[in-house]
Design a protein around this motif. Structure first.
Motif, PDB file in Angstrom:
ATOM      1  N   GLU A 401     -37.937  43.681  20.745  1.00  0.00           N
ATOM      2  CA  GLU A 401     -37.011  42.672  21.262  1.00  0.00           C
ATOM      3  C   GLU A 401     -37.272  42.317  22.721  1.00  0.00           C
ATOM      4  OE1 GLU A 401     -36.157  45.715  20.008  1.00  0.00           O
ATOM      5  OE2 GLU A 401     -34.242  46.416  20.802  1.00  0.00           O
ATOM      6  N   MET A 490     -27.288  50.051  32.843  1.00  0.00           N
ATOM      7  CA  MET A 490     -26.100  50.621  32.185  1.00  0.00           C
ATOM      8  C   MET A 490     -25.315  51.464  33.181  1.00  0.00           C
ATOM      9  SD  MET A 490     -26.982  51.508  28.276  1.00  0.00           S
ATOM     10  CE  MET A 490     -28.499  52.424  28.309  1.00  0.00           C
ATOM     11  N   ARG A 517     -26.974  46.196  29.143  1.00  0.00           N
ATOM     12  CA  ARG A 517     -28.318  46.496  28.664  1.00  0.00           C
ATOM     13  C   ARG A 517     -28.899  45.208  28.073  1.00  0.00           C
ATOM     14  NH1 ARG A 517     -30.282  48.119  23.842  1.00  0.00           N
ATOM     15  NH2 ARG A 517     -32.007  49.595  23.742  1.00  0.00           N
ATOM     16  N   VAL A 518     -30.188  44.966  28.299  1.00  0.00           N
ATOM     17  CA  VAL A 518     -30.798  43.727  27.839  1.00  0.00           C
ATOM     18  C   VAL A 518     -30.916  43.743  26.317  1.00  0.00           C
ATOM     19  CG1 VAL A 518     -32.884  42.323  27.880  1.00  0.00           C
ATOM     20  CG2 VAL A 518     -31.988  43.298  29.996  1.00  0.00           C
ATOM     21  N   ALA A 519     -30.343  42.697  25.683  1.00  0.00           N
ATOM     22  CA  ALA A 519     -30.343  42.619  24.224  1.00  0.00           C
ATOM     23  C   ALA A 519     -31.705  42.160  23.728  1.00  0.00           C
ATOM     24  CB  ALA A 519     -29.253  41.672  23.746  1.00  0.00           C
ATOM     25  N   ASN A 520     -32.202  41.076  24.305  1.00  0.00           N
ATOM     26  CA  ASN A 520     -33.538  40.612  23.935  1.00  0.00           C
ATOM     27  C   ASN A 520     -34.078  39.653  24.988  1.00  0.00           C
ATOM     28  OD1 ASN A 520     -31.636  38.647  23.089  1.00  0.00           O
ATOM     29  ND2 ASN A 520     -33.185  37.682  21.795  1.00  0.00           N
ATOM     30  N   TYR A 533     -31.529  37.922  27.750  1.00  0.00           N
ATOM     31  CA  TYR A 533     -30.186  37.863  27.170  1.00  0.00           C
ATOM     32  C   TYR A 533     -29.506  39.221  27.280  1.00  0.00           C
ATOM     33  CZ  TYR A 533     -31.781  33.422  25.314  1.00  0.00           C
ATOM     34  OH  TYR A 533     -32.260  32.156  25.202  1.00  0.00           O
ATOM     35  N   ALA A 534     -28.302  39.200  27.784  1.00  0.00           N
ATOM     36  CA  ALA A 534     -27.528  40.441  27.914  1.00  0.00           C
ATOM     37  C   ALA A 534     -26.058  40.084  27.984  1.00  0.00           C
ATOM     38  CB  ALA A 534     -27.941  41.208  29.160  1.00  0.00           C
ATOM     39  N   ASP A 535     -25.231  41.119  28.030  1.00  0.00           N
ATOM     40  CA  ASP A 535     -23.798  40.921  28.215  1.00  0.00           C
ATOM     41  C   ASP A 535     -23.484  41.418  29.616  1.00  0.00           C
ATOM     42  OD1 ASP A 535     -21.036  40.824  28.024  1.00  0.00           O
ATOM     43  OD2 ASP A 535     -20.863  42.589  26.712  1.00  0.00           O
ATOM     44  N   ASP A 536     -22.977  40.550  30.471  1.00  0.00           N
ATOM     45  CA  ASP A 536     -22.472  41.055  31.754  1.00  0.00           C
ATOM     46  C   ASP A 536     -21.122  41.688  31.436  1.00  0.00           C
ATOM     47  OD1 ASP A 536     -21.228  41.481  34.202  1.00  0.00           O
ATOM     48  OD2 ASP A 536     -22.397  39.896  35.165  1.00  0.00           O
ATOM     49  N   PRO A 542     -21.531  36.712  28.026  1.00  0.00           N
ATOM     50  CA  PRO A 542     -22.953  36.838  27.722  1.00  0.00           C
ATOM     51  C   PRO A 542     -23.779  36.111  28.782  1.00  0.00           C
ATOM     52  CG  PRO A 542     -21.733  35.963  25.837  1.00  0.00           C
ATOM     53  CD  PRO A 542     -20.815  35.913  27.014  1.00  0.00           C
TER      54      PRO A 542
ATOM     55  N   CYS B  47     -22.709  49.441  26.562  1.00  0.00           N
ATOM     56  CA  CYS B  47     -23.857  48.879  27.277  1.00  0.00           C
ATOM     57  C   CYS B  47     -23.902  47.367  27.132  1.00  0.00           C
ATOM     58  CB  CYS B  47     -25.154  49.501  26.759  1.00  0.00           C
ATOM     59  SG  CYS B  47     -25.563  49.059  25.049  1.00  0.00           S
ATOM     60  N   GLY B  48     -23.280  46.828  26.075  1.00  0.00           N
ATOM     61  CA  GLY B  48     -23.234  45.378  25.920  1.00  0.00           C
ATOM     62  C   GLY B  48     -24.387  44.787  25.140  1.00  0.00           C
ATOM     63  N   THR B  49     -25.283  45.634  24.611  1.00  0.00           N
ATOM     64  CA  THR B  49     -26.396  45.106  23.814  1.00  0.00           C
ATOM     65  C   THR B  49     -25.872  44.283  22.633  1.00  0.00           C
ATOM     66  OG1 THR B  49     -27.696  47.046  24.418  1.00  0.00           O
ATOM     67  CG2 THR B  49     -28.511  45.756  22.561  1.00  0.00           C
ATOM     68  N   THR B  51     -22.948  42.448  22.354  1.00  0.00           N
ATOM     69  CA  THR B  51     -22.490  41.114  22.764  1.00  0.00           C
ATOM     70  C   THR B  51     -23.675  40.269  23.233  1.00  0.00           C
ATOM     71  OG1 THR B  51     -20.404  42.094  23.425  1.00  0.00           O
ATOM     72  CG2 THR B  51     -20.841  39.873  24.211  1.00  0.00           C
ATOM     73  N   GLY B  52     -24.640  40.919  23.908  1.00  0.00           N
ATOM     74  CA  GLY B  52     -25.835  40.191  24.345  1.00  0.00           C
ATOM     75  C   GLY B  52     -26.640  39.650  23.182  1.00  0.00           C
ATOM     76  N   SER B  53     -26.558  40.304  22.040  1.00  0.00           N
ATOM     77  CA  SER B  53     -27.300  39.877  20.855  1.00  0.00           C
ATOM     78  C   SER B  53     -26.512  38.915  19.975  1.00  0.00           C
ATOM     79  CB  SER B  53     -27.644  41.106  19.994  1.00  0.00           C
ATOM     80  OG  SER B  53     -28.347  42.063  20.736  1.00  0.00           O
ATOM     81  N   ALA B  57     -20.863  35.045  20.381  1.00  0.00           N
ATOM     82  CA  ALA B  57     -20.275  35.260  21.708  1.00  0.00           C
ATOM     83  C   ALA B  57     -20.457  34.101  22.691  1.00  0.00           C
ATOM     84  CB  ALA B  57     -20.824  36.548  22.309  1.00  0.00           C
ATOM     85  N   PRO B  58     -21.671  33.484  22.798  1.00  0.00           N
ATOM     86  CA  PRO B  58     -21.826  32.443  23.821  1.00  0.00           C
ATOM     87  C   PRO B  58     -20.913  31.237  23.599  1.00  0.00           C
ATOM     88  CG  PRO B  58     -23.973  33.128  22.949  1.00  0.00           C
ATOM     89  CD  PRO B  58     -22.932  33.736  22.086  1.00  0.00           C
ATOM     90  N   ARG B  63     -15.919  39.028  21.547  1.00  0.00           N
ATOM     91  CA  ARG B  63     -16.740  40.029  22.235  1.00  0.00           C
ATOM     92  C   ARG B  63     -16.755  41.293  21.393  1.00  0.00           C
ATOM     93  NH1 ARG B  63     -17.656  36.084  24.313  1.00  0.00           N
ATOM     94  NH2 ARG B  63     -17.256  35.366  26.438  1.00  0.00           N
ATOM     95  N   ARG B  97     -29.956  46.431  17.140  1.00  0.00           N
ATOM     96  CA  ARG B  97     -30.383  46.750  18.501  1.00  0.00           C
ATOM     97  C   ARG B  97     -29.573  47.844  19.173  1.00  0.00           C
ATOM     98  NH1 ARG B  97     -30.973  40.470  20.117  1.00  0.00           N
ATOM     99  NH2 ARG B  97     -32.880  40.038  18.954  1.00  0.00           N
TER     100      ARG B  97
END
Lengths: 716, 193
Positions: A401, A490, A517-520, A533-536, A542, B47-49, B51-53, B57-58, B63, B97
């Motif tokens: 990813e 993290m 953490r970076v999703a992709n 792409y990540a979640d702040d 996002p 960690c938010g992976t 929501t980031g994926s 969400a966007p 969330r 992920r």
């Protein structure tokens, strides 16, 4: 549940009744066995024959650790009913001075022949109680420990009744063995006044320098052509921002110059035989195709050998990527990694050399190049050894990813180090690989493959990525005006001295920290820019961050050759591959193999200060047996009962330590044990078809008595 | 427990105490969610992976990380009454992920199950139930699709209950066993009359 409990108590009652029937027979048994043990002439039996054993039992509360889940009084009362037990006592902490005094006093007053302490694991306090037994006037090996804490109180915290029964079993078993224990005397062996260090990164170099400074001849073995390891690939070090090479090269030079260090680069450990004090190590000197000056002189080439002039390099027609520069700079088939290598000796890469001979001509009269050189084997004898085999980066392309090796502008932290380093492939100008442009927006992906339980990746924290990523952010602010950096994290783990202050400083310099953490990562095919792409998680939104360069702070894993090397030295590893220390807190440099120590990252991820500390610790530990000149070995070796030995020799091949041999005695073949080599594993003793092998301290009658005590009981 | 100060209702609402109190948690919620989802929901470290994926969400307030947090803390009412619960597309990107090897998608599914037990469910989901009951399909075939299938050289209807309507009975039997259709009809009637 209640029914089950009832059933089990019934069972024990039934067992007890059974035992009572057999009791008279049982009481005779130990006496019989003792008589047997006197038979072999070589087996030491002390306190004279027919001395009735007198055993003292001491039960430890360990505060509430044991007393909280086991009825101490009940166990003590039970102990008093066991055969040969003439004394039983309990105390808050037997390991304390008054607790130990109870043992020494009882030995004297009750004329004990053996002691049993029911407490923690022998790994913790066996030495303590052995000493106490010795101080009481008994041979220290007449002590037996019953583990009623780790293997009982702690795991049966919620079942006091059953835990108490189990403690009684453990005490009964220990008493059965203690009544058959014999005096043993540890053997001492002399220690060779030399040490070996495997791996010449910063850990290995520091350990070797310390050993050499302590006056010990040290063989420093390195698999690659130069010493320096990972640290020589770094640009700057956190938090002081020293130039890594600048602080490392003086040490490299010292290693090269030290008269006590025999530096063996481009070498592998081939085999290890022997034991603490006397390791015979065979080293494979890989053919580097180039003779050093002493090697040339030995061959009669006066004034010849490689002086590092580099005349060979330009004429070599083969171009390959330089692994020291993470493949981002070319090298020839005859090469040095970088200008500061120690030793300054060229090496031929046989996989790419076409043997055109141009280098031989260029070298001329020095005659340093030998295209027909073969691997050689050298044997050395050392007293102790330190493994410092270091780490590799986790192959982060496995986390698909994040697009490493798919998108050009995703690089690893080690590649970043080379790109920002003044002596690196770009002379320190950070560029993005796709177009050579200076990146203006850089994203750092922390925990890339670390703290990952998903199967691909490593469950542990790699421990230095947070700090070097902060340093990377600082370096781009220093070199690229107007640059923006984003650290996706993290947790920031800035735990060392001046580390938190460094974190403060980098935030002050403008770094943006995004807690997620970076999703992709996806690439814009037109611009080769990357979308992260990540979640702040703090903003609760996002993020889609477009950047020019992504740096993955990849997880670390043990060096690729670590597993082979550790097996040669008999060192264990944990499930993640890092070498296993003797105790994680109190003996972090030692291993379960006496005389073998570990230093640096091979034990687990460490930054440079921790690595150096660990190396100095290992060097100190490794020098102790050498300075003492002799070591005591546990007297747990096997002995041959020659009257029973048929000389079949089957045990000889089974022994994992090559400690056994067949010898001619009185006209017939019998087995003989080299006591210093024997580790007392019992493989031979368990196998011997004639029962001719006596395992000291774990002798067959002793073990049988333990098993009998467990299954048949043994109360009077 | 939210403390009330006795202000007029509008002001009370505005100054509503939003702090998290331990009494807000139902300690039974997390074990229930774990039992239904069969995943280690308590191991989330935010960690938010996920929501980031998340593709949802966007473009919404959904969330998934937030729901994971509510599961860990046992915030049952908050989780089950949040309409965002129904915005998961079940694409399973988060499950792919998650570095803690949790299946957040399955946590959402478990929460939806628990919500439905309290009649909390959007009507469109119930209409899907009704569609499955009558046709065996959540999204039944239509003429546009039939034409497209013909162009692709496929049969007008797929080899499912559309081609073999006699098997719809079996599906109905399953739905009836769980009273899914009866509950759906009841709730739709209550909401839409």
């Amino acid at each position: 549940m209640a029914e089950k409990k009832k059933a089990s108590t019934k069972k024990t009652e039934a067992k007890k009744q059974e035992v009572k029937h057999e009791a008279p027979v049982k009481q005779e048994a130990p006496v019989k066995m003792e008589a047997k043990t006197q038979a072999p002439a070589k087996v030491p039996v002390t306190t004279g024959p027919k001395v009735k054993p007198r055993i003292g039992v001491f039960i430890c509360h360990c505060g509430t650790n044991i007393a909280g889940s086991i009825d101490i009084k009940a166990v003590e009362a039970y102990a008093k009913t066991l055969p040969y037990v003439v004394h039983a006592d309990n105390y808050q902490y037997i390991c304390s001075t008054p607790g130990q005094k109870k043992i020494t006093d009882a030995i004297k007053e009750q004329k004990l022949t053996g002691t049993v302490v029911a407490a923690c694991s022998p790994r913790l306090h066996e030495p303590t109680f052995r000493t106490a037994t010795k101080e009481g006037g008994l041979n220290p090996f007449r002590f037996e420990m019953a583990n009623i804490r780790e293997q009982n109180a702690w795991v049966h915290m919620h079942d006091k009744e059953a835990a108490t029964e189990k403690a009684k079993d453990a005490v009964r078993i220990a008493v059965a063995k203690a009544s058959l224990l014999q005096d043993l005397t540890p053997k001492t062996v002399s220690v060779e006044k030399a040490a070996m260090v495997v791996g010449a990164g910063i850990a290995g170099m520091q350990a070797a320098l310390d050993l050499a400074a302590a006056g010990i001849k040290t063989y420093l073995i390195e698999k690659s052509p130069s010493i320096g390891g990972r640290m020589s690939q770094l640009d700057k070090t956190f938090p002081t921002l020293d130039c890594s090479q600048c602080i490392l090269t003086p040490k490299m030079v010292d290693v090269g110059r030290s008269p006590n260090i025999e530096l063996m680069t481009y070498c592998d450990v081939e085999s290890v035989e022997g034991f603490i004090g006397n390791f015979d190590v065979t080293i494979r000197k890989k053919a580097r195709g180039v003779l050093s000056m002493p090697e040339a002189e030995a061959k009669g080439i006066v004034g010849g050998g490689c002086n590092g002039c580099g005349d060979c390099e330009p004429v070599c027609p083969v171009i390959k990527p330089n692994p020291f520069e993470m493949g981002m700079k070319p090298r020839k088939a005859i090469y040095i990694y970088h200008p500061q290598v120690v030793p300054l000796l060229y090496t031929i890469d046989w996989d790419s050399c076409v043997k055109c001979g141009l280098c031989v001509t260029a070298c001329g009269e020095k005659k340093a190049i030998d295209l027909e050189q073969k691997d050689e084997f050298v044997k050395v004898k050392v007293g102790t050894a330190i493994l410092a085999t270091g780490f590799d980066l986790f192959p982060i392309e496995k986390k698909t990813e994040w697009g490493y090796k798919t998108y050009e502008n995703v690089v690893t932290s080690l590649e970043f180090e080379r790109l920002i380093c003044a002596s690196g492939p770009t002379s320190g100008h950070l560029i993005r690989p796709s177009d050579g442009e200076t990146p203006k927006r850089v994203a750092f992906v922390l925990c890339a493959g670390s703290r990952d339980n998903a199967g691909i990746g490593k469950p542990y924290c790699s421990r230095f990525c947070c700090m070097y990523s902060l340093k990377h952010a600082h370096q781009i602010y220093e070199k690229i005006p107007g640059v923006a950096s984003y650290l996706f994290y993290m947790d920031i783990r800035s735990f060392g001295k001046m580390y938190e202050e460094f974190y403060y400083r980098i935030q002050d310099e403008g770094a943006k920290f995004i807690r997620g953490r970076v999703a992709n990562i996806l690439e814009d095919p037109a611009t080769k820019n990357l979308h992260v792409y990540a979640d702040d998680t703090l903003l609760n939104r996002p993020v889609d961050m477009e950047v020019d360069l992504v740096v993955l702070a990849a997880a670390v894993q043990p060096g690729w050759d670590t597993d082979r090397t550790r097996k040669l030295f008999g060192v264990s590893c944990s499930s993640d591959g890092w070498l296993l220390e003797a105790h994680p807190k109190l003996n972090p440099c030692g291993t379960t193999t006496a005389g073998v120590f570990i230093a640096g990252v091979c034990q687990g991820p460490k930054d440079i200060p921790d690595t150096v500390s660990s190396a100095e610790g290992a060097a100190s530990a490794a020098s102790i047996p050498i300075h003492k000149g002799e070591v005591e070995l546990e007297p747990y070796f096997a002995m041959c009962i020659e009257e029973k030995c048929a000389g079949c020799g089957m045990c000889v091949n089974l022994c994992p330590y090559s400690a056994l041999a067949l010898v001619e005695k009185d006209g017939r073949k019998v087995m003989e044990v080299t006591e210093a080599k024997c580790k007392g594993c019992g493989t031979c003793g368990g196998f011997c078809p004639g029962g001719a092998i006596w395992m000291n301290h774990f002798a067959t009658p002793q073990i049988v008595a333990q098993i009998d005590a467990f299954f048949l009981g043994g109360e009077r | 427990m939210v403390r009330k100060k006795g202000y007029p209702e509008a002001l009370e609402k505005k100054l509503h105490d939003q702090r998290y109190y331990r009494e807000d948690s139902n300690p039974e919620f997390l074990p229930k969610v774990k039992a239904i989802s069969r995943t280690i929901a308590h191991m989330c470290f935010q960690c938010g992976t996920c929501t980031g994926s998340c593709p949802s969400a966007p473009r919404s307030t959904y969330r998934i990380r937030h729901f994971m947090r509510r599961a860990v803390l046992g915030l049952e009412n908050e989780a089950l009454t949040d309409p965002d619960l129904w915005l998961c597309t079940t694409c399973y990107s988060c499950t792919d992920r998650c570095p803690r090897d949790i299946a957040p998608t399955d946590v959402i599914m478990a929460m939806r199950n628990l919500a439905f037990k309290r009649d909390i469910i959007p009507v469109n989901f119930l209409k899907t139930v009704q569609a499955i009951y009558s046709s065996g399909h959540g999204v039944p075939n239509n003429d546009v699709n039939r034409a497209a299938r013909e162009r692709l050289g496929l049969t007008r209807d797929p080899p499912t209950t559309h081609m073999y309507p006699e098997y719809v009975k079996g599906i109905q039997k399953i739905l009836d066993h769980y009273k899914l259709k009866a509950n759906a009809d009841r709730i739709v009637k209550e909401r839409e009359g």
